[in-house]
Design an enzyme around this catalytic site. Structure first.
Site, PDB file in Angstrom:
ATOM      1  N   GLU A 214       0.803  -1.160  -0.002  1.00 50.59           N
ATOM      2  CA  GLU A 214      -0.037  -0.008   0.040  1.00 50.59           C
ATOM      3  C   GLU A 214       0.900   1.318  -0.075  1.00 50.59           C
ATOM      4  OE1 GLU A 214      -1.301   0.713   3.938  1.00 50.59           O
ATOM      5  OE2 GLU A 214      -3.150   1.825   3.299  1.00 50.59           O
TER       6      GLU A 214
ATOM      7  N   ASN B 256      -6.763   6.256  -1.514  1.00 52.98           N
ATOM      8  CA  ASN B 256      -5.704   5.361  -1.396  1.00 52.98           C
ATOM      9  C   ASN B 256      -5.980   4.296  -2.255  1.00 52.98           C
ATOM     10  OD1 ASN B 256      -4.028   3.442  -0.282  1.00 52.98           O
ATOM     11  ND2 ASN B 256      -4.750   3.867   2.018  1.00 52.98           N
TER      12      ASN B 256
ATOM     13  N   LYS C 135      -9.495   2.223  -1.697  1.00 47.60           N
ATOM     14  CA  LYS C 135      -9.551   1.674  -0.255  1.00 47.60           C
ATOM     15  C   LYS C 135     -11.080   2.046   0.176  1.00 47.60           C
ATOM     16  CE  LYS C 135      -6.989   1.303   3.956  1.00 47.60           C
ATOM     17  NZ  LYS C 135      -5.697   1.778   4.693  1.00 47.60           N
TER      18      LYS C 135
ATOM     19  N   GLU D 102      -5.959   8.548   7.713  1.00 47.25           N
ATOM     20  CA  GLU D 102      -6.454   8.224   6.638  1.00 47.25           C
ATOM     21  C   GLU D 102      -7.987   8.797   6.452  1.00 47.25           C
ATOM     22  OE1 GLU D 102      -4.495   3.839   6.425  1.00 47.25           O
ATOM     23  OE2 GLU D 102      -5.603   4.341   4.728  1.00 47.25           O
TER      24      GLU D 102
ATOM     25  N   CYS E  58      -4.880  -2.950   2.855  1.00 50.74           N
ATOM     26  CA  CYS E  58      -4.452  -2.891   4.409  1.00 50.74           C
ATOM     27  C   CYS E  58      -5.676  -3.226   5.456  1.00 50.74           C
ATOM     28  CB  CYS E  58      -3.892  -1.395   4.569  1.00 50.74           C
ATOM     29  SG  CYS E  58      -2.956  -1.693   6.222  1.00 50.74           S
TER      30      CYS E  58
ATOM     31  N   ASN F  57       0.424  -1.316   5.370  1.00 54.10           N
ATOM     32  CA  ASN F  57       1.427  -0.561   6.445  1.00 54.10           C
ATOM     33  C   ASN F  57       0.789  -0.815   7.526  1.00 54.10           C
ATOM     34  OD1 ASN F  57       3.313   1.898   4.767  1.00 54.10           O
ATOM     35  ND2 ASN F  57       1.544   0.979   3.420  1.00 54.10           N
TER      36      ASN F  57
END
Ligand code: ING
Length: 302
Positions: free
Chosen positions: A46, A109, A126, A145, A170, A195
């Site tokens: 990611e 993302n 994402k 995020e 993720c 991550n």
């Protein structure tokens, strides 16, 4: 048999000051090694082009946007696409996407799947954005995020590499719905970059279980949907924050069949026979025969 030889292309830390060109050189080195070992495909983490910037609170949008890509491929990433086409290997790459829709800027993302011709055959944004949207100074590090990205719209699959390929990113891997939505579309390999800090500020009592939870969720997702899962870390101490490694390739049985053991740039690779998915899709997890959707309504209620 339908073989896809896939590599988990794990990355060690990316410093805040590291240029995209320097990072792309690391990605290309892993790509060459994967190809030299017979790989058809390499999966990167990611946000693989920059440091994991949501660990910091930024006021200025211009400062945040330094970490985003406005085009893909762009000037610094074109070399990766060119190498892929030249040697004949596909890749899955995570990055921060800045795009304009009807004149309005949107930030995601994002992860893309690129085939051996260098063409982008799938894009995923994402869905499950973890963390928080406002500055929370009590934390050793932020996880913003929810502030920096918008959620994507859903989970798709693509016909590529001779099978049905899917992507997640993720935190998505912790939610069983992620795998089931793709499982219902016949997915045979789910590629997931991550991550993941060892320390989770809201629940430090989970820290010792961070690697266990990482494998638990991907192994169960694989088995419950009869699919391969490739999980790839950005690992190690990145700008003072320690991230788990544990990159791995998981069979439809749920078994881990390859894994990285360092927290740096490292390859783990397996020659996967996608036909092995059928051993589960046609028996234990034959959705048409065994699932009871009328009992599941609560899952999709708001
Ligand atoms: N990172 C972490 C992840 O889901 C996290 C955030 C860690 C949430 C531990 C909950 C527990 O792996 C990203 N980038 O989603």
């Amino acid at each position: 048999a339908r073989f896809v030889t896939v590599a988990a292309g794990q990355l060690g830390p990316i410093a805040r000051t590291e240029t995209r060109t320097a990072v792309v050189a690391r990605l290309m080195a892993l790509m060459r090694q994967a190809h030299a070992n017979g790989c058809d495909l390499i999966v990167y983490p990611e946000l693989a082009l920059t440091t994991f910037f949501p660990r910091w609170y930024f006021e200025a949008q211009a400062e945040i946007d330094h970490f985003f890509e406005r085009e893909m491929p762009g000037a610094e990433t074109q070399a990766l696409f060119d190498l892929a086409r030249e040697i004949g290997i596909g890749f899955c790459l995570g990055y921060a996407e800045l795009t304009a829709e009807a004149g309005v800027a949107h930030r995601y993302n994002t992860s893309i799947l690129v085939d051996k011709s260098g063409a982008i055959v799938a894009k995923y944004r994402k869905v499950h954005l973890p963390g928080h949207a406002e500055h929370e100074p009590w934390r050793k590090f932020q996880h913003l995020e929810k502030r920096y990205f918008e959620p994507g719209s859903g989970f798709g699959v693509a016909d590529a590499f001779g099978g049905v390929m899917g992507m997640a990113i993720c935190n998505d891997r912790r939610w069983s719905e992620t795998y089931r939505v793709m499982g219902l579309q016949g997915v045979e390999m789910v590629m997931i970059g991550y991550n993941t800090p060892v320390h989770n500020p809201p629940a430090p009592e989970h820290d010792d279980l961070s690697l266990f939870h990482n494998h638990l969720v991907m192994q169960s997702g694989a088995y419950q949907n009869g699919t391969f899962v490739v999980g790839v870390a950005k690992a190690g101490v990145e700008e003072g924050v320690d991230h788990i490694g544990g990159s791995c390739i998981i069979a439809p049985s749920g078994e881990i069949i390859a894994r990285c053991t360092t927290k740096g740039d490292e390859l783990a690779l397996v020659r996967c026979d996608l036909d092995l998915c059928n051993s589960y899709k046609r028996t234990t997890f034959n959705f048409d025969v065994h699932r009871q959707p009328r009992a599941y309504g609560m899952i999709v209620e708001r």
